[in-house]
Write a protein that holds these residues in place. Structure first.
Motif, PDB file in Angstrom:
ATOM      1  N   MET A 247      -7.732  -3.548   4.208  1.00  0.00           N
ATOM      2  CA  MET A 247      -7.571  -5.066   3.786  1.00  0.00           C
ATOM      3  C   MET A 247      -8.867  -5.292   2.753  1.00  0.00           C
ATOM      4  SD  MET A 247      -6.149  -6.817   7.162  1.00  0.00           S
ATOM      5  CE  MET A 247      -5.822  -8.637   6.305  1.00  0.00           C
ATOM      6  N   ALA A 248      -9.880  -4.945   3.318  1.00  0.00           N
ATOM      7  CA  ALA A 248     -11.026  -5.468   2.407  1.00  0.00           C
ATOM      8  C   ALA A 248     -11.116  -4.402   1.392  1.00  0.00           C
ATOM      9  CB  ALA A 248     -12.329  -5.183   3.284  1.00  0.00           C
ATOM     10  N   GLU A 249     -10.871  -3.359   1.302  1.00  0.00           N
ATOM     11  CA  GLU A 249     -10.860  -2.230   0.270  1.00  0.00           C
ATOM     12  C   GLU A 249      -9.705  -2.776  -0.819  1.00  0.00           C
ATOM     13  OE1 GLU A 249     -10.776   1.855   1.117  1.00  0.00           O
ATOM     14  OE2 GLU A 249     -12.371   1.537   2.571  1.00  0.00           O
ATOM     15  N   GLY A 250      -8.339  -3.282  -0.390  1.00  0.00           N
ATOM     16  CA  GLY A 250      -7.657  -3.503  -1.202  1.00  0.00           C
ATOM     17  C   GLY A 250      -7.991  -4.858  -1.934  1.00  0.00           C
ATOM     18  N   ILE A 251      -8.533  -5.771  -1.480  1.00  0.00           N
ATOM     19  CA  ILE A 251      -9.019  -6.962  -1.943  1.00  0.00           C
ATOM     20  C   ILE A 251     -10.219  -6.840  -3.164  1.00  0.00           C
ATOM     21  CG2 ILE A 251     -10.408  -9.170  -1.501  1.00  0.00           C
ATOM     22  CD1 ILE A 251      -8.494  -9.436   1.044  1.00  0.00           C
ATOM     23  N   ALA A 252     -11.203  -5.783  -2.446  1.00  0.00           N
ATOM     24  CA  ALA A 252     -12.428  -5.301  -3.399  1.00  0.00           C
ATOM     25  C   ALA A 252     -11.929  -4.832  -4.644  1.00  0.00           C
ATOM     26  CB  ALA A 252     -13.263  -4.619  -2.614  1.00  0.00           C
ATOM     27  N   LEU A 253     -10.895  -3.853  -4.675  1.00  0.00           N
ATOM     28  CA  LEU A 253     -10.285  -3.297  -5.854  1.00  0.00           C
ATOM     29  C   LEU A 253      -9.693  -4.364  -6.878  1.00  0.00           C
ATOM     30  CD1 LEU A 253      -8.538   0.062  -4.580  1.00  0.00           C
ATOM     31  CD2 LEU A 253     -10.174  -0.030  -6.348  1.00  0.00           C
TER      32      LEU A 253
END
Length: 388
Positions: free
Chosen positions: A216-222
């Protein structure tokens, strides 16, 4: 499989002129006498005066604390708490850039605590020492697109006695309502728009590269990085572009939402120079970014190539990404070397390196770090030589 705790609960009111809903936000949280916390420059501005007027029209009379400084201090928090109690406040409107937001959140937190603020540093389970029932409700209104403090569960506060920037954490630091209104950021000067935008980039980038399992964090960061790639230069060059301002505000909030996964050495190196040399946090993040990227290359190369793919960069390689960062900084007229903003005689390598190693962000770096690693990254940032 390790165990992880994920937290994404922030209520956000987003869009043009949403500041007009500030009284409704107070009513929703049963705040009858808010303390508006901001810096002195903003306190004199139309946007703060208008906000206080909007509240007054609805019968809500806000008290004002406006001594917040650029790298906010424990003194700011103590003064804010005194003002909160003296005016019999029952909630906080944290208004401004990262400094105003961090102090406002800390005032709401400390208004009900008996222990000193430093007892709640983000180490181990320190946060459990707090009286959770005595934390005042918080409305956060960012006026810069950088720290994302409005969606964060911590404040960064300078302890003047030790010269260390401490991260103070509690789950209830998270504001109850966030107002993301791009109109409030239109007057931000281009240099500050650039520095805060690079801060948002550092948050998204380090969150994405931090080890651990958090898709979830990685998707938001991208997506945060994609928005920055598309809109930062436009926001800097054409500050009245509401769409650019809105997207940068969103990217900043996304960076802070994502970095619960972790940060890294960009922040570890930044916090000490912010504390000892009073360098703007976004500016120092921008300076350290390529040195930390190239130092971490072995551990992050595959991830960086994924970022290149998502951003649709022309050169989809590790070097291509580093060049994109260097090019972006150049277009933003930002320094390449730390020595351009800190004089050699004011550069205490040993002290800075010890503080950087002890910084809570260090644990999220993709490579395990030693004191010598900190020293060599600082030295490279002074000379301008990237790691091969």
């Amino acid at each position: 499989m390790h165990k992880y705790n994920w937290n994404y609960p922030t209520t956000m009111w987003v869009g043009e002129n949403r500041i007009n809903d500030i009284a409704l936000a107070c009513k929703n949280l049963d705040i009858k006498k808010p303390l508006l916390v901001t810096d002195n420059g903003l306190a004199q501005s139309d946007i703060v005066k208008n906000t206080i007027s909007i509240l007054k029209e609805d019968g809500i009379f806000a008290a004002l604390y406006s001594n917040v400084v650029g790298n906010p201090t424990g003194t700011n928090v103590n003064e804010g708490v005194d003002s909160y109690k003296k005016n019999n406040c029952d909630g906080v409107i944290a208004f401004g850039g990262g400094s105003g937001l961090d102090v406002g959140k800390a005032v709401a937190f400390m208004s009900g605590q008996n222990l000193p603020i430093w007892d709640f540093e983000d180490v181990g389970d320190n946060w459990t020492k707090a009286n959770s029932d005595k934390i005042a409700p918080i409305i956060a209104v960012p006026t810069t697109a950088g720290t994302g403090s409005e969606t964060g569960r911590a404040s960064v506060i300078l302890n003047q006695e030790t010269g260390v920037k401490n991260i103070i954490f509690h789950p209830k630091f998270l504001p109850s309502i966030v107002i993301l209104d791009p109109v409030l950021t239109v007057g931000l000067p281009s240099k500050m728009t650039a520095a805060t935008g690079m801060d948002a980039l550092a948050h998204n980038l380090e969150a994405y590269c931090a080890p651990g399992y958090h898709p979830m964090a990685e998707g938001i960061a991208l997506e945060g990085m994609r928005l920055i790639n598309k809109w930062l230069l436009e926001a800097v060059n054409n500050g009245s572009n509401i769409e650019a301002r809105m997207n940068m505000l969103t990217a900043a909030s996304m960076g802070s939402t994502a970095f619960q996964k972790g940060l890294g050495a960009i922040h570890s190196l930044s916090h000490p120079v912010n504390a000892l040399n009073n360098i703007h946090h976004g500016l120092s993040n921008a300076i350290f970014m390529p040195y930390v990227l190239t130092f971490n290359k072995d551990a992050i190369e595959k991830k960086i190539i994924k970022i290149c793919d998502y951003l649709e960069l022309k050169n989809r390689s590790f070097d291509g990404f580093v060049n994109w960062v260097l090019d972006l900084r150049k277009k933003l007229d930002m320094p390449h070397k730390l020595s351009e903003v800190i004089d050699e005689k004011d550069f205490d390598l040993d002290r800075l390196s010890k503080m950087a190693l002890a910084d809570p962000s260090t644990g999220g770096n993709p490579k395990k770090l030693t004191i010598d690693d900190m020293k060599i990254m600082y030295q490279h940032s002074m000379t301008g030589e990237l790691f091969k």
